[in-house]
Design a protein around this motif. Sequence first.
Motif, PDB file in Angstrom:
ATOM      1  N   LEU A 133       0.871  -1.172   0.000  1.00 43.27           N
ATOM      2  CA  LEU A 133       0.000   0.000   0.000  1.00 43.27           C
ATOM      3  C   LEU A 133       0.910   1.225   0.000  1.00 43.27           C
ATOM      4  O   LEU A 133       1.665   1.449   0.953  1.00 43.27           O
ATOM      5  N   ILE A 134       0.875   1.986  -1.085  1.00 46.42           N
ATOM      6  CA  ILE A 134       1.771   3.130  -1.235  1.00 46.42           C
ATOM      7  C   ILE A 134       1.048   4.397  -0.788  1.00 46.42           C
ATOM      8  O   ILE A 134      -0.008   4.744  -1.341  1.00 46.42           O
ATOM      9  N   PRO A 135       1.595   5.096   0.187  1.00 42.49           N
ATOM     10  CA  PRO A 135       0.935   6.331   0.643  1.00 42.49           C
ATOM     11  C   PRO A 135       1.144   7.474  -0.352  1.00 42.49           C
ATOM     12  O   PRO A 135       2.252   7.716  -0.814  1.00 42.49           O
ATOM     13  N   ILE A 136       0.055   8.142  -0.686  1.00 41.27           N
ATOM     14  CA  ILE A 136       0.097   9.319  -1.551  1.00 41.27           C
ATOM     15  C   ILE A 136      -0.801  10.379  -0.916  1.00 41.27           C
ATOM     16  O   ILE A 136      -1.968  10.105  -0.607  1.00 41.27           O
ATOM     17  N   THR A 137      -0.274  11.557  -0.717  1.00 40.64           N
ATOM     18  CA  THR A 137      -1.063  12.647  -0.152  1.00 40.64           C
ATOM     19  C   THR A 137      -0.920  13.883  -1.030  1.00 40.64           C
ATOM     20  O   THR A 137       0.195  14.314  -1.322  1.00 40.64           O
ATOM     21  N   ARG A 138      -2.041  14.421  -1.439  1.00 37.98           N
ATOM     22  CA  ARG A 138      -2.047  15.685  -2.168  1.00 37.98           C
ATOM     23  C   ARG A 138      -2.212  16.803  -1.136  1.00 37.98           C
ATOM     24  O   ARG A 138      -3.212  16.839  -0.397  1.00 37.98           O
ATOM     25  N   VAL A 139      -1.231  17.697  -1.106  1.00 35.35           N
ATOM     26  CA  VAL A 139      -1.244  18.801  -0.144  1.00 35.35           C
ATOM     27  C   VAL A 139      -1.601  20.083  -0.890  1.00 35.35           C
ATOM     28  O   VAL A 139      -0.855  20.539  -1.769  1.00 35.35           O
ATOM     29  N   ASN A 140      -2.736  20.642  -0.558  1.00 39.76           N
ATOM     30  CA  ASN A 140      -3.171  21.905  -1.158  1.00 39.76           C
ATOM     31  C   ASN A 140      -2.774  23.059  -0.238  1.00 39.76           C
ATOM     32  O   ASN A 140      -2.988  22.993   0.983  1.00 39.76           O
ATOM     33  N   TYR A 141      -2.184  24.106  -0.815  1.00 45.28           N
ATOM     34  CA  TYR A 141      -1.773  25.251   0.010  1.00 45.28           C
ATOM     35  C   TYR A 141      -2.018  26.555  -0.752  1.00 45.28           C
ATOM     36  O   TYR A 141      -2.163  26.568  -1.986  1.00 45.28           O
ATOM     37  N   LYS A 142      -2.023  27.637   0.026  1.00 43.05           N
ATOM     38  CA  LYS A 142      -2.287  28.961  -0.545  1.00 43.05           C
ATOM     39  C   LYS A 142      -1.074  29.848  -0.329  1.00 43.05           C
ATOM     40  O   LYS A 142      -0.503  29.893   0.766  1.00 43.05           O
ATOM     41  N   TRP A 143      -0.674  30.535  -1.402  1.00 44.36           N
ATOM     42  CA  TRP A 143       0.456  31.475  -1.319  1.00 44.36           C
ATOM     43  C   TRP A 143       0.191  32.632  -2.274  1.00 44.36           C
ATOM     44  O   TRP A 143      -0.113  32.412  -3.452  1.00 44.36           O
ATOM     45  N   LYS A 144       0.282  33.861  -1.752  1.00 44.80           N
ATOM     46  CA  LYS A 144       0.013  35.065  -2.539  1.00 44.80           C
ATOM     47  C   LYS A 144      -1.365  35.004  -3.208  1.00 44.80           C
ATOM     48  O   LYS A 144      -1.522  35.285  -4.401  1.00 44.80           O
ATOM     49  N   ASP A 145      -2.340  34.579  -2.417  1.00 47.20           N
ATOM     50  CA  ASP A 145      -3.738  34.537  -2.862  1.00 47.20           C
ATOM     51  C   ASP A 145      -3.998  33.544  -3.998  1.00 47.20           C
ATOM     52  O   ASP A 145      -5.072  33.574  -4.614  1.00 47.20           O
ATOM     53  N   ASN A 146      -3.035  32.692  -4.259  1.00 49.07           N
ATOM     54  CA  ASN A 146      -3.220  31.659  -5.280  1.00 49.07           C
ATOM     55  C   ASN A 146      -3.154  30.274  -4.648  1.00 49.07           C
ATOM     56  O   ASN A 146      -2.424  30.060  -3.664  1.00 49.07           O
ATOM     57  N   THR A 147      -3.901  29.340  -5.213  1.00 50.16           N
ATOM     58  CA  THR A 147      -3.927  27.974  -4.699  1.00 50.16           C
ATOM     59  C   THR A 147      -2.949  27.108  -5.473  1.00 50.16           C
ATOM     60  O   THR A 147      -2.913  27.145  -6.712  1.00 50.16           O
ATOM     61  N   HIS A 148      -2.168  26.342  -4.759  1.00 49.48           N
ATOM     62  CA  HIS A 148      -1.166  25.451  -5.366  1.00 49.48           C
ATOM     63  C   HIS A 148      -1.256  24.081  -4.679  1.00 49.48           C
ATOM     64  O   HIS A 148      -1.962  23.920  -3.674  1.00 49.48           O
ATOM     65  N   ALA A 149      -0.518  23.123  -5.224  1.00 45.82           N
ATOM     66  CA  ALA A 149      -0.546  21.765  -4.646  1.00 45.82           C
ATOM     67  C   ALA A 149       0.780  21.055  -4.905  1.00 45.82           C
ATOM     68  O   ALA A 149       1.483  21.345  -5.883  1.00 45.82           O
ATOM     69  N   TYR A 150       1.099  20.160  -4.007  1.00 44.25           N
ATOM     70  CA  TYR A 150       2.237  19.255  -4.219  1.00 44.25           C
ATOM     71  C   TYR A 150       1.860  17.894  -3.638  1.00 44.25           C
ATOM     72  O   TYR A 150       0.890  17.760  -2.894  1.00 44.25           O
ATOM     73  N   TYR A 151       2.625  16.877  -4.023  1.00 41.15           N
ATOM     74  CA  TYR A 151       2.334  15.503  -3.582  1.00 41.15           C
ATOM     75  C   TYR A 151       3.469  14.982  -2.714  1.00 41.15           C
ATOM     76  O   TYR A 151       4.658  15.180  -3.032  1.00 41.15           O
ATOM     77  N   VAL A 152       3.115  14.302  -1.652  1.00 41.20           N
ATOM     78  CA  VAL A 152       4.077  13.575  -0.814  1.00 41.20           C
ATOM     79  C   VAL A 152       3.721  12.098  -0.947  1.00 41.20           C
ATOM     80  O   VAL A 152       2.579  11.703  -0.669  1.00 41.20           O
ATOM     81  N   TYR A 153       4.693  11.284  -1.360  1.00 42.50           N
ATOM     82  CA  TYR A 153       4.362   9.895  -1.667  1.00 42.50           C
ATOM     83  C   TYR A 153       5.489   8.952  -1.253  1.00 42.50           C
ATOM     84  O   TYR A 153       6.664   9.333  -1.151  1.00 42.50           O
ATOM     85  N   GLY A 154       5.109   7.697  -0.991  1.00 39.51           N
ATOM     86  CA  GLY A 154       6.061   6.670  -0.590  1.00 39.51           C
ATOM     87  C   GLY A 154       6.453   6.781   0.875  1.00 39.51           C
ATOM     88  O   GLY A 154       6.273   7.820   1.511  1.00 39.51           O
ATOM     89  N   LYS A 155       6.999   5.673   1.390  1.00 39.12           N
ATOM     90  CA  LYS A 155       7.477   5.691   2.777  1.00 39.12           C
ATOM     91  C   LYS A 155       8.622   6.674   2.947  1.00 39.12           C
ATOM     92  O   LYS A 155       8.895   7.139   4.051  1.00 39.12           O
ATOM     93  N   GLU A 156       9.287   7.008   1.837  1.00 36.62           N
ATOM     94  CA  GLU A 156      10.420   7.928   1.886  1.00 36.62           C
ATOM     95  C   GLU A 156       9.991   9.396   1.938  1.00 36.62           C
ATOM     96  O   GLU A 156      10.823  10.287   2.077  1.00 36.62           O
ATOM     97  N   HIS A 157       8.691   9.645   1.792  1.00 41.91           N
ATOM     98  CA  HIS A 157       8.145  11.008   1.770  1.00 41.91           C
ATOM     99  C   HIS A 157       8.763  11.838   0.651  1.00 41.91           C
ATOM    100  O   HIS A 157       9.197  12.980   0.847  1.00 41.91           O
TER     101      HIS A 157
END
Length: 383
Positions: A343-367
Amino acid sequence: MNSAAAYSPLMPTSANTFSSVPFYEGNVSAGAMYPPVMAPQANMFGNVPGYEGTVPGGGGFLPPPMPMEPVAPPQPGPENPEWSIPSLSEDEARTAFKEFVSSHCCYGDAPVTQGVITSMEPFNTFRYRLETFTESRSTEWAHKPHEGEPADFYAQPAPRPWEVQATPPKLFSDHTEKVRVPYTSSVKECHTCHAAGTEQCRECSGSGKKTCPVCNGAAKSDPACTHCNGTGKDRCTKCDGRGKKQCETCKGKRQLLTYIELKVEWKNHVEAHLVEQSCGLKSDKLSSVKGKELFKNSQNLAYPLLGFKPQAVSQASERLIKDHQTKHGQTSRILQQRQTVELIPITRVNYKWKDNTHAYYVYGKEHKVNADNYPATCCCVIL
């Protein structure tokens, strides 16, 4: 008089002499086009039982013997209540993001220090992996300089290819071993030098001399070249001016030990199936990370994981096992199969910077982190 006494194994033999060893038919010596002067007739062994009807050609992998035990029928997979892994915390997400940005020289850290996480979405996915560890065997005629080894061609019948003993490596690891098949060795004259032990030097074409490197062969130059004394020639350094050098084939031994060489290859064939996920992260990113191991099983022949949830894992198991046993069972012997579910962990992280919405992914046991559209990159140009 028996057949072993009728023909001395020490007598030089032609390439066709050995073409009818039982179970090794079709192996052709590289020296077949250069028969030694005292080679016996090609049909010398034609009446020996077991050597009749041989044909040229051959090679390729030898089919393995039939398995001694019946294949195990499909059985239910392990019971798996809702598989789960701990959720990624915001601190872990920030730490992984910070390490990712610091590893890129053209990325500014403002989105890390000033950005605000608005939500985190898990998209954990399953990966099924099948490993099939096989042993395959092939034969060919080989030779080496004769260094006094006994020629055992007529001592007794040669063992069958799959009866020759070979030491396997650790399970699921690749390895190749070459074995001289017992009772197939015979001594013959070297086909390269015709038992002279030497061959013509290719560098000087047997003259023992080469063009002078100083005057470039201009023997009549004035004044005369002091290096070659005006001859335009220099001693060949490859053969020390003799025009001949040690035969590369027999290493000066004049005779070759010719034998059937059995090549044994152990190989681990690995294939994986990733259950489709719709988070937007490219699947090839997940090939380099590890997940939480949920199930692992090794058997001589694996059976499909019936009833495994999600169903895509069961379907992948059934398809890959069938493919591997069909593909590898014809030309090799399957020694062991191992199937793993992660089971491979995948997390989509949504964040806000300068009034804009962005996202990045953290995945695997290695993060590991993937951020294709990072919003704070400079204009670095690598020339």
